[in-house]
Design an enzyme around this catalytic site. Sequence first.
Site, PDB file in Angstrom:
ATOM      1  CE  LYS A   1      11.625  19.626  -9.864  1.00  0.00           C
ATOM      2  NZ  LYS A   1      10.458  20.244 -10.467  1.00  0.00           N
TER       3      LYS A   1
ATOM      4  CB  SER B   1      13.424  23.308 -13.515  1.00  0.00           C
ATOM      5  OG  SER B   1      12.641  24.489 -13.513  1.00  0.00           O
TER       6      SER B   1
ATOM      7  CG  HIS C   1      -1.706  -1.248   1.405  1.00  0.00           C
ATOM      8  ND1 HIS C   1      -2.960  -1.472   0.877  1.00  0.00           N
ATOM      9  CD2 HIS C   1      -1.350  -2.395   2.055  1.00  0.00           C
ATOM     10  CE1 HIS C   1      -3.365  -2.699   1.212  1.00  0.00           C
ATOM     11  NE2 HIS C   1      -2.404  -3.282   1.919  1.00  0.00           N
TER      12      HIS C   1
ATOM     13  CD  GLU D   1       9.121  12.892 -15.119  1.00  0.00           C
ATOM     14  OE1 GLU D   1       8.124  13.606 -15.233  1.00  0.00           O
ATOM     15  OE2 GLU D   1      10.272  13.352 -15.008  1.00  0.00           O
TER      16      GLU D   1
END
Length: 467
Positions: free
Chosen positions: A290, A284, A163, A297
């Site tokens: 970043k 970024s 979970h 992704e």
Amino acid sequence: MSGGGKGARDLWGGHYSSGPAPLMERINASIPFDKLLYAHDIVGSQAHARMLAAVGIISATDRDAILVGLDAIRADIEAGRFEFSTALEDIHLNVEARLTERIGEAGRRLHTARSRNDQVATDFRLWVRDAIDRADRALAALVTALLDLAEVHAETVMPGFTHLQAAQPVTFGHHLMAYVEMLRRDRGRLADARRRLNECPLGAAALAGTSFPIDRTMTARELGFARPMANSIDAVSDRDFALEYLAAAAICAVHLSRFAEELVLWSTPQFGFVRLGEAFTSGSSIMPQKRNPDAAELVRGKAGRMIGHLMALLVVLKGLPLAYSKDLQEDKEGVFDAAATLELCLEAMVGMLGTLQVDTARMRAAAGVGYTTATDLADWLVRVRGCAFRDAHGIAARAVRLAEQRGCGLEDLTPAELAGIDPRLDPGVREVLGVERSVASRTSLGGTAPDRVREAIAAARAELAST
Ligand code: ARG
């Protein structure tokens, strides 16, 4: 792209008096994408020509002219000298028309005892077979990379989750080996698909077979197929081999997507378990701190189109009457894209793993957060004190509640506090509350104990070497 001069109707349009509407040409032509089949179309035609000569349907002279002509066409295509024509619809007519231009009459004999229906089914099977072999090699490379990393981290302790809540400590090597198992099954699925795919449609002709004395076993053998397909109608109309490839590819993509998602999670500052190399991340333009895991992704995201390609072909096939219908021309683009996407994702995962820095201290620290050894406490009560597991579970739950209230770990509870929870609890339990001790105790078959993980790695390496 549209060729002047010859069009498909010069090849088959004896009973047609006019040309196609320009829109017909646009909707009908598959050459913009099926030119990818050129090499397989050429070897298929060469096998067919050899067979036609072997059984005396064409002369040896014509055969040789065809073989040489097709070799020259392949060289032209590979050198970028071939002008593909949409007026000639597809790769089959493009190659055949060019062959006849080059060698004359003999080129017009090649299509004896054959149809584009069995031709395209053959070409596509050959193409998918190569795609399976490429995917298998890429999978083996990723498995190797995972095994190497798992070996280094056979003892590295991290939290295991259910979970997405901290559950029990596991070893990072064990977690990685879970993906090795998935990818092993992916290879197995591809191998199964390949075995069923490996029968030759050639000789089915349009759908009914042919009146010529062809030797289908010869063409099957020449093209590396195990045997000819048994039923001519099935041979030209089913695409289940493409479905099986797409299904295996989609399942593999889902596995990669789950792994990619974990890399995304683990590389957040909040988890901080891993750091992906600069080569597979981006910064970024506005937030200087970043490091975005773009490649991971994208592997996660591309699973979407892989699933889509499988769904699309299933829908194309459902309800299609036997035998060939032009709907089947819709079988190719999704498969081509699925293959390119799968291979790219597999390679990207290998690349990312190569740059992965693992923060073992951070993993270890996180492994104990969230009372992840509460099960070890309960197991100790069963093993040492003879409690029933259900009772032990209740006692352990009370220990967790007290530790939560006090804001401490289970191992920090005092002897008095332990005895207050249950007289069977004493400080002797502390020896099972460490995360290293916890993972080392999970020695059941397939468990996370470092020794078990090393065994699993050795078994997977042996299997990899034999395939
Ligand atoms: N380009 C076609 C395809 O991909 C080849 C088969 C054409 N057959 C036909 N009967 N028109 O399906």
